[in-house]
Structures are given as structure tokens and as C-alpha cells.
Design a protein around this motif. Structure first.
Motif, PDB file in Angstrom:
ATOM      1  N   SER A 140      37.542  36.256  46.436  1.00 45.15           N
ATOM      2  CA  SER A 140      38.405  35.718  45.374  1.00 45.15           C
ATOM      3  C   SER A 140      39.093  36.866  44.649  1.00 45.15           C
ATOM      4  CB  SER A 140      37.573  34.893  44.391  1.00 45.15           C
ATOM      5  OG  SER A 140      36.728  35.734  43.631  1.00 45.15           O
ATOM      6  N   PRO A 141      40.253  36.597  44.018  1.00 45.16           N
ATOM      7  CA  PRO A 141      40.931  37.652  43.241  1.00 45.16           C
ATOM      8  C   PRO A 141      40.046  38.217  42.135  1.00 45.16           C
ATOM      9  CG  PRO A 141      42.399  35.785  43.594  1.00 45.16           C
ATOM     10  CD  PRO A 141      41.052  35.358  44.070  1.00 45.16           C
ATOM     11  N   GLY A 142      39.228  37.356  41.524  1.00 43.87           N
ATOM     12  CA  GLY A 142      38.336  37.826  40.462  1.00 43.87           C
ATOM     13  C   GLY A 142      37.317  38.829  40.976  1.00 43.87           C
ATOM     14  N   GLN A 143      36.766  38.567  42.160  1.00 45.03           N
ATOM     15  CA  GLN A 143      35.798  39.484  42.755  1.00 45.03           C
ATOM     16  C   GLN A 143      36.443  40.820  43.102  1.00 45.03           C
ATOM     17  OE1 GLN A 143      34.486  36.923  45.969  1.00 45.03           O
ATOM     18  NE2 GLN A 143      32.483  36.639  45.013  1.00 45.03           N
ATOM     19  N   PHE A 144      37.647  40.778  43.670  1.00 46.02           N
ATOM     20  CA  PHE A 144      38.327  42.014  44.040  1.00 46.02           C
ATOM     21  C   PHE A 144      38.646  42.852  42.801  1.00 46.02           C
ATOM     22  CE2 PHE A 144      42.256  44.450  44.581  1.00 46.02           C
ATOM     23  CZ  PHE A 144      41.871  45.285  45.613  1.00 46.02           C
ATOM     24  N   ASN A 145      39.161  42.209  41.755  1.00 48.43           N
ATOM     25  CA  ASN A 145      39.493  42.937  40.527  1.00 48.43           C
ATOM     26  C   ASN A 145      38.257  43.567  39.903  1.00 48.43           C
ATOM     27  OD1 ASN A 145      42.170  42.169  40.830  1.00 48.43           O
ATOM     28  ND2 ASN A 145      41.975  40.377  39.494  1.00 48.43           N
ATOM     29  N   HIS A 146      37.154  42.831  39.917  1.00 50.49           N
ATOM     30  CA  HIS A 146      35.900  43.325  39.373  1.00 50.49           C
ATOM     31  C   HIS A 146      35.442  44.567  40.147  1.00 50.49           C
ATOM     32  CE1 HIS A 146      31.611  42.184  37.774  1.00 50.49           C
ATOM     33  NE2 HIS A 146      32.028  43.358  37.360  1.00 50.49           N
ATOM     34  N   GLY A 196      26.779  41.740  44.928  1.00 54.49           N
ATOM     35  CA  GLY A 196      27.347  42.929  44.302  1.00 54.49           C
ATOM     36  C   GLY A 196      27.796  42.693  42.877  1.00 54.49           C
ATOM     37  N   THR A 197      28.452  41.577  42.627  1.00 47.94           N
ATOM     38  CA  THR A 197      28.908  41.277  41.260  1.00 47.94           C
ATOM     39  C   THR A 197      27.723  41.041  40.325  1.00 47.94           C
ATOM     40  OG1 THR A 197      29.222  38.974  41.979  1.00 47.94           O
ATOM     41  CG2 THR A 197      31.174  40.378  41.887  1.00 47.94           C
TER      42      THR A 197
END
Length: 346
Positions: A140-146, A196-197
């Protein structure tokens, strides 16, 4: 995988952003709180001692004796010169305040960002969800940004560690940053984004209170500093010594094996997670020592990792080496500093 390489140039951007933040935001806040840069006491110019200092900032007994004979100076006077010279190179309270304010802002912002996305994710409440349909899980974009933000931040810390405030646990922090960077990159490359998150959020949670305690200490709000340090100690214990090993590491170590079965990266991934856990135990030991001192002294004591020196510290060391049976006087004990904010993270 190539997308995560964007974190390297982004790390440069993060470092530049930090410089701007410290100058335009943190420094004005320091002025408001009357935290001055201060001018350190200057060591008496001496070409011989300066030459020695450039190669060895803390001369041993043999070197002190040689310099004493060469210059016809008392050893205590030479020790005092080196102490003043070392303190001359150390950053001011304002500099440390700005550094801590940057870290506090990042940890708070990235934690809010991460927890906002995790809160609505099923794997936060049931860690077995981290491994269903693995490794075919969408990014997801949120995961990549994080991931990109965390990796860029730790790369910037890696580089800036060599110019930031020098601490006694420099090697431990270097190992931590290397392990963290490798772990983030490795988990991204193997699509272990859900676990990971979780790892990143668990680590960021307690760091917020640590940096806040350091800010309060630099601003000389001792009661606030003590309170925040207690909150930090409790949050560190629960996040790093309970939630991390028994929730996150357990999922990667046991649940992944049960659901996915043995996979090539299992040994390396768990090895890195356990390295971090060992570091957590070492840091909690240091935190406990500070807490015990706080109980007996009534305030948060000087961090065991701090390199700040005072004249009394050196004089005590010097006199005790000549007379081991001599005990400290009450006034000597009063010179220990208050939480110089050099505890990290991580």
C-alpha cells in the motif's frame, strides 16, 4: 526493490531538512526558553599540548608523566588543560536541545502516521494476519511511505552520528543503526511489510518520551523531566521488553514458521530481530541505573553514556588515583549533572 533505493537521496533531503528545522524552528524555541548557546572556556594556547591533543584527547599516565617532565608542569595542571580543551569541542546545551527537538518531532510525526495506518489493519490486532497469503501481499502507499521515511531517517542518523554529540555508546548505536537499516531493507525486499511496520511503530513509541524528557532537562524543567523520564522508562519496558519480544518477535519466529513454513530468510531475519532485543536489554540496564540514582538523589541523574566532564569529576579521579582510600565529600557528589539528554535511542 529498486523503489526503496529512493531512501538514499531522500536521506540527504532529511539531513538538510533537519538543518533547516534546527535553525528556523528549534533555535528560536531555545531562545524563548532562554537556552543560550554559551561560550565554552578556552584552553590556554599551547603548541605542544595541542599537538598531543590532536592524536590523543585523553592522555594516559605515562604520557602525562612525559609531558610533565618536558614542560615542567604539574600533572594536575596538564589534566586540567586537556579537560578544558575537550569541553571546548563539545556542543552547547542549545545545540543538544535543537538535536533532540528534531528527533522528537520526527518520532512523534512518524509514529502518528504509522499508527494511523496500522489501527485499521487486521494484522495489528491479530499478528497471524502478517503471514496469510505471504509473500503475495500487496504494497500500500502508506506502507511504502512509512518504510521510505524510516529508512531515510536512519541513513541520515548513520551519517550524522559522526558529527553529532559523541557518546560512550557510539559503537552500540552504530550497530543499532546498521542492524535497523539492514532489517528495514531486508524486510522490504522480502515483502515482510506487515511485520516490518509493527517493528518500526513499537520502536518509535518510547523514543518520543525520551526526547521530550531531554528537552525538559535542557530547559531546566526538572519535575517535568523526571515525570517524562518515568513515562519513558515504563513505555520502554512495555514496548521493547514485552510487546516487541512476545508479540512481534514471537510472530516472526513461531507464527511465520507455522503458517508459511520454513523459508530461506527465516534465520537471518530472526537473527537481526534478536540482535535488536539484546540491545534493548543493554539499554534498559542503563535506564534502570539512572532510575535507581533518581530514587536516591530525588532527580534524574546524569546519563551513564554522557561524556560531559566537570572539574570536580577529574579532580576526584586524580586524587583517588593517588589515595585510593579517600572517600568523596558531600560537595563533590553535588557536581553530578542532571540527565544530559545523551540517552538514545532506539
Amino acid at each position: 526493490m529498486r523503489h526503496i533505493l529512493y531512501a538514499l537521496p531522500l536521506a540527504v533531503g532529511v539531513f538538510l531538512l533537519r538543518m533547516i528545522f534546527e535553525r528556523l524552528v528549534a533555535k528560536p524555541c531555545a531562545h524563548i526558553l532562554q537556552i543560550q548557546a554559551g561560550v565554552p572556556r578556552q584552553a590556554q594556547p599551547n603548541a605542544v599540548l595541542e599537538k598531543v591533543y590532536q592524536s590523543k584527547t585523553c592522555p594516559d599516565t605515562r604520557l602525562l608523566e612525559g609531558l610533565s617532565k618536558q614542560m615542567d608542569w604539574d600533572e594536575r595542571k596538564i589534566q586540567r588543560w586537556f579537560r578544558v580543551r575537550r569541553n571546548q569541542d563539545r556542543p552547547s546545551t542549545q545545540k543538544k536541545f535543537c538535536e533532540s527537538m528534531w528527533r522528537f518531532t520526527f518520532y512523534l510525526g512518524i509514529f502518528i502516521y504509522g499508527i494511523r495506518h496500522l489501527w485499521v489493519s487486521p494484522w495489528m490486532w491479530d499478528t497471524r494476519q502478517c503471514w496469510y497469503n505471504y509473500p503475495f501481499q500487496p504494497l500500500s502507499p502508506g506502507q511504502f511511505n512509512h518504510y521510505a521515511a524510516e529508512l531515510a531517517f536512519y541513513w541520515s542518523l548513520m551519517f550524522s552520528q559522526f558529527i553529532d554529540i559523541k557518546r560512550k555508546d557510539f559503537i552500540i548505536m552504530l550497530v543499532h543503526h546498521l542492524a535497523t537499516i539492514f532489517l528495514i531493507t531486508f524486510s522490504y525486499a522480502n515483502n515482510m511489510l506487515r511485520a516490518g511496520t509493527l517493528v518500526m511503530c513499537v520502536h518509535d513509541a518510547s523514543d518520543i518520551f525520551l526526547e521530550a524528557a531531554k528537552l525538559a532537562n535542557y530547559a531546566k524543567y526538572q519535575r517535568l523531566c523526571d515525570g517524562l523520564f518515568v513515562v519513558f522508562s515504563i513505555s520502554f519496558f512495555f514496548t521493547r521488553l514485552i510487546i516487541y519480544p512476545f508479540w512481534v518477535v514471537y510472530s516472526v519466529l513461531i507464527e511465520s514458521w507455522e503458517i508459511v513454513g520454513p523459508y530461506q530468510a527465516w534465520w537471518l531475519l530472526n537473527g537481526l530481530l534478536l540482535v535488536l532485543q539484546i540491545l534493548h536489554i543493554i539499554w534498559f540496564y542503563l535506564i534502570t541505573r539512572i532510575a535507581i540514582k533518581a530514587i536516591f538523589k530525588g532527580k534524574v541523574a546524569k546519563d551513564d553514556r554522557s561524556d560531559i566532564e566537570s572539574s570536580s569529576d577529574e579532580d576526584i579521579h586524580s586524587s583517588s588515583s593517588k589515595n585510593p582510600s579517600q572517600t568523596l565529600k558531600p560537595k563533590d557528589r553535588s557536581h553530578t549533572g542532571n540527565l544530559n539528554g545523551d540517552t538514545h535511542d532506539h
